[in-house]
Write an enzyme that holds these catalytic residues in place. Structure first.
Site, PDB file in Angstrom:
ATOM      1  N   ARG A 299      28.607  35.061  43.443  1.00 43.70           N
ATOM      2  CA  ARG A 299      29.000  34.131  42.380  1.00 43.70           C
ATOM      3  C   ARG A 299      29.035  34.852  41.026  1.00 43.70           C
ATOM      4  O   ARG A 299      29.859  34.545  40.170  1.00 43.70           O
ATOM      5  CB  ARG A 299      28.027  32.943  42.316  1.00 43.70           C
TER       6      ARG A 299
ATOM      7  N   LYS B 270      50.545  29.928  41.503  1.00 44.58           N
ATOM      8  CA  LYS B 270      51.995  29.875  41.373  1.00 44.58           C
ATOM      9  C   LYS B 270      52.645  31.253  41.601  1.00 44.58           C
ATOM     10  O   LYS B 270      52.672  31.743  42.719  1.00 44.58           O
ATOM     11  CB  LYS B 270      52.360  29.291  40.012  1.00 44.58           C
TER      12      LYS B 270
ATOM     13  N   ASP C  83      49.238  29.060  27.956  1.00 47.06           N
ATOM     14  CA  ASP C  83      49.415  28.925  29.395  1.00 47.06           C
ATOM     15  C   ASP C  83      50.673  29.704  29.760  1.00 47.06           C
ATOM     16  O   ASP C  83      51.790  29.288  29.453  1.00 47.06           O
ATOM     17  CB  ASP C  83      49.556  27.444  29.773  1.00 47.06           C
TER      18      ASP C  83
END
Length: 378
Positions: A49, A198, A173
């Protein structure tokens, strides 16, 4: 030796593996790492983590591709957005574009407003409105260009200049453009965000997000602490898949952009299309700014049909080569009726269809669109 971006992209993660000399990076699935006789972790890894060799390699690659100082990979694009909002404090104010991915707006307004985050929206192409909005103390300005789903173009350089003068940080973004098309740090951005689901993943089989920071400053360290502490980190296999996807990004996106330009031009002249949103069209209001700050015009477009919401949905569900599905950036072409996806508070026109152009033959895609539009609207 400094290489062109295309070379860097093609070689992501291909440095020979230290153990086997393999040119495909290893996937380190271990969640914990052994200490030596002194109680130390000689390789620098404690718990997955906190850090993981495969994820770290991807994070270094993302920072290099965007030209940033530090990269962080998250379990989704929205997890990356969430980390940015978490890094702000109660009472802080953020400015969002008036046309934006609805998930970002929903997260900010519905969830972070409960702990005192102030959210306003502004048309960032309107200089007067932007200046007036920044007259109130602002912590963060969010840029989405091209915007989702109406492909509005924001002048990154101008917004960064006025935002910084007002004491605000700027997040861009860059999911739709990727660093192949737009280089936000070169125009003054502080942070770049990606849904790596994407174009970076590129094959509709990875869920992930990323933040790349221009500096290793206090905000960067806070974001890193949130990533590690909250644990919304990208898993090793998804990190490996993302590096594999990135290596073909240049070739994929070049072909997708070529096809998108052909489709946008075709639809702009189609008798059953009311309007096409695509910055590559000379008639598009964002064309001039897009030409300045983008290397290509992207592989996303949207169009408004000359018909009702019901007819728009029927077009989306009747096409043969365009899957009626959410997401974008994969090898397959997708289409969807955005207002339905966004729900009752959507600001998207009811006759708008969003298109993600894939790698199919452009002529086949044109024929599919033409025959379906004529069949339903003719």
């Amino acid at each position: 030796m400094k290489f062109n971006l295309e070379t860097t992209i093609a070689r992501v993660g291909t440095h020979p593996d230290a153990e086997s000399a393999g040119l495909s990076p290893s996937i380190h699935l271990a969640t914990t790492f052994a200490r030596d006789e002194h109680g130390e972790h000689p390789a620098g890894y404690l718990y997955s983590r906190i850090s993981n060799p495969t994820r770290n390699k991807l994070e270094e690659a993302l920072a290099e591709l965007e030209g940033g100082a530090s990269g962080m990979a998250f379990s989704s694009g929205m997890a990356a957005v969430n980390a940015i909002f978490q890094a702000l404090g109660p009472g802080d104010r953020i400015l969002l574009p008036h046309d934006i991915y609805y998930g970002v707006r929903k997260l900010a307004e519905e969830h972070f407003s409960t702990w005192g985050l102030k959210v306003d929206q502004v048309n960032m192409a309107d200089e007067k409105a932007l200046t007036e909005a920044l007259s109130s103390k602002t912590a963060l300005v969010w840029i989405e260009t091209p915007s989702n789903p109406q492909l509005n173009i924001t002048d990154i350089e101008h917004v960064c200049k006025v935002a910084h003068a007002a004491g605000a940080r700027v997040v861009v973004d860059n999911t739709w453009s990727t660093p192949v098309i737009t280089r936000p740090f070169e125009w003054g951005a502080d942070i770049v965000m990606h849904s790596i689901t994407k174009y970076f993943g590129g094959h509709s089989d990875v869920l992930g997000g990323a933040l790349i920071c221009n500096q290793n400053d206090g905000l960067t360290q806070k974001l890193r602490s949130i990533q590690q502490g909250a644990g919304a980190v990208l898993d090793p296999f998804s990190a490996w898949l993302t590096m594999r996807g990135i290596r073909s990004l240049g070739a994929r996106l070049s072909r997708q952009c070529d096809s998108a330009e052909l489709i946008a031009t075709f639809l702009s002249e189609h008798p059953f299309i009311e309007r096409v949103h695509f910055p590559g069209l000379a008639s598009d209001p964002g064309h001039e700014v897009a030409t300045k700050q983008m290397n290509r015009y992207g592989a996303m477009l949207s169009c408004r049909i000359k018909g009702t919401a019901g007819q728009a949905k029927k077009v989306a569900s009747s096409l043969t080569l365009f899957a009626n599905a959410t997401s974008l950036g994969g090898t397959e072409s997708l289409i969807e009726h955005r207002a339905s996806v966004e729900g009752p508070y959507s600001t998207t026109p009811s006759n708008l269809l969003r298109i993600s152009v894939g790698l199919e033959s452009a002529q086949d895609l044109l024929d599919d669109l033409d025959s379906t539009l004529r069949s339903i609207l003719g």
